[in-house]
Design an enzyme around this catalytic site. Structure first.
Site, PDB file in Angstrom:
ATOM      1  N   SER A 165       0.853  -1.187   0.000  1.00 14.16           N
ATOM      2  CA  SER A 165       0.000   0.000   0.000  1.00 14.16           C
ATOM      3  C   SER A 165       0.885   1.232   0.000  1.00 14.16           C
ATOM      4  O   SER A 165       1.984   1.227   0.569  1.00 14.16           O
ATOM      5  CB  SER A 165      -0.890   0.009   1.244  1.00 14.16           C
ATOM      6  N   SER A 166       0.391   2.314  -0.599  1.00  9.84           N
ATOM      7  CA  SER A 166       1.177   3.544  -0.651  1.00  9.84           C
ATOM      8  C   SER A 166       1.364   4.178   0.722  1.00  9.84           C
ATOM      9  O   SER A 166       2.187   5.080   0.891  1.00  9.84           O
ATOM     10  CB  SER A 166       0.536   4.553  -1.599  1.00  9.84           C
ATOM     11  N   CYS A 167       0.626   3.697   1.735  1.00 14.84           N
ATOM     12  CA  CYS A 167       0.784   4.253   3.085  1.00 14.84           C
ATOM     13  C   CYS A 167       2.099   3.836   3.727  1.00 14.84           C
ATOM     14  O   CYS A 167       2.424   4.277   4.833  1.00 14.84           O
ATOM     15  CB  CYS A 167      -0.387   3.863   3.972  1.00 14.84           C
TER      16      CYS A 167
ATOM     17  N   TYR B 227      -0.893  -0.699  10.122  1.00 11.27           N
ATOM     18  CA  TYR B 227      -1.089  -1.314   8.800  1.00 11.27           C
ATOM     19  C   TYR B 227       0.145  -1.102   7.929  1.00 11.27           C
ATOM     20  O   TYR B 227       0.622  -2.032   7.267  1.00 11.27           O
ATOM     21  CB  TYR B 227      -2.326  -0.701   8.138  1.00 11.27           C
TER      22      TYR B 227
ATOM     23  N   LYS C 113       2.805  -3.849   6.160  1.00 11.20           N
ATOM     24  CA  LYS C 113       3.113  -3.887   4.727  1.00 11.20           C
ATOM     25  C   LYS C 113       4.616  -3.717   4.468  1.00 11.20           C
ATOM     26  O   LYS C 113       5.180  -4.358   3.569  1.00 11.20           O
ATOM     27  CB  LYS C 113       2.315  -2.810   3.989  1.00 11.20           C
TER      28      LYS C 113
ATOM     29  N   HIS D  41     -12.739   3.449   1.934  1.00 14.70           N
ATOM     30  CA  HIS D  41     -11.849   4.530   1.536  1.00 14.70           C
ATOM     31  C   HIS D  41     -12.665   5.704   1.003  1.00 14.70           C
ATOM     32  O   HIS D  41     -13.879   5.619   0.841  1.00 14.70           O
ATOM     33  CB  HIS D  41     -10.854   4.030   0.487  1.00 14.70           C
TER      34      HIS D  41
END
Length: 307
Positions: A108-110, A137, A141, A180
């Site tokens: 994920s881009s987070c 989270y 990842k 989201h």
């Protein structure tokens, strides 16, 4: 991958996993393995071990994860780090033990620092503090990326990772507590239109910038990279285009046909100020997105709410 290669798509009922299955079928792959969470609990090490020993998949797309928006990430912090790490640890490790030819881990881009320079380049990983609301989270990842690299380093496994931007599409989650921003906006505006409401509340100031990619494009990029990318390190997947939350809300309002006003609740969190992926690595490999944001939202809205 050959057309009859045994391919396991973990998380095939989710938005990304179902899009990957559809893409594989469209491209003529005929030996796709899927298991629902009732059939196979990926957090259960023994169950995963038995599955891999019995099925012996050649290729694995690890799209299974516990996911959600700001509210879910901040509320279920323990569940998000525990369940995601259990899932990826089990699947990655047993892919190694059973000689899987290639595995793709979807992150994920987070994973990027909250205040990282923009656009986000792959090398910015671990260069600063994470966004607080989704830190558990994100750490899960990041661990998945590093686990794939470590298994490549120690065991020679061809395990790769990809980092998608904000995704939307068919099979999205429209629960207002756990979804989201884009599906939440679609549902809010649609219900406000049906109920003849005068205004729709949007969280935050509307100033944060976000990038969106249709899950159909995401799946196409994943299959492309599974067939063409074999290096250490991960690849960003995105459109390279961004839009403010305010302009996104106005776009959704127009597509839905809501005639009222928008109220930006500035007491609610904005999240990361900006999150744009640098997709030059992916472009250099030969892939670019095809579905524009307006076209994609129109298709999703028609399918989900007007079918």
């Amino acid at each position: 991958m050959n057309k009859d290669s045994k391919i396991y798509v973990a998380g095939h009922r989710g938005m990304v996993g179902s899009a990957i299955v559809a893409n594989l079928i469209e491209k003529g792959f005929t030996n796709i393995i899927t298991k629902t969470s009732n059939e196979l609990d990926l957090t259960n090490q023994i169950a995963v071990a038995n599955f891999f020993a019995d099925e012996q998949p050649e290729y694995v797309f690890l799209a299974a994860a516990k996911v959600g928006g700001i509210v879910a990430n901040n509320t279920y912090r323990a569940q998000f780090i525990y369940e995601n790490m259990m899932i990826q640890n089990n699947v990655i490790h047993h892919s190694y033990l059973n000689n899987v030819k290639k595995l793709m881990f979807l992150g994920s881009s987070c994973i990027y620092p909250k205040l990282a320079p923009q656009p986000l380049k792959e090398e910015y990983l671990l260069t600063g503090l994470l966004e607080e609301t989704n830190e558990p989270y994100a750490i899960a990842k990041i661990a998945g990326i590093k686990m794939c690299d470590a298994y490549r380093d120690q065991y020679g496994c061809n395990f790769i990772s990809v980092m998608p931007t904000n995704l939307y599409g068919f099979n999205d989650n429209y629960d207002l507590q756990n979804s989201h921003v884009l599906p939440a906006l679609l549902r809010k505006f649609h219900e406000a239109k049906l109920n003849n409401e005068e205004k729709v509340e949007v969280w935050g100031t509307g100033t944060p910038l976000r990038e969106f990619l249709h899950a159909t494009d995401m799946a196409d990029a994943c299959v492309f990279l599974m067939e063409n990318y074999n290096d250490r390190g991960f690849v960003n997947i995105g459109s390279g285009k961004e839009i403010s939350i305010k302009d996104l809300a106005l776009l959704v309002k127009d597509i839905v046909g809501f005639k009222g006003t928008i109220y930006f609740n500035t007491e609610k969190p904005d999240g990361t100020p900006r999150k744009l992926m640098d997709v030059s690595k992916l472009k250099n490999l030969g892939w670019e997105y095809k579905i524009s944001l307006k076209e994609g939202i129109e298709n999703v809205y028609k399918t989900k709410f007007n079918s």
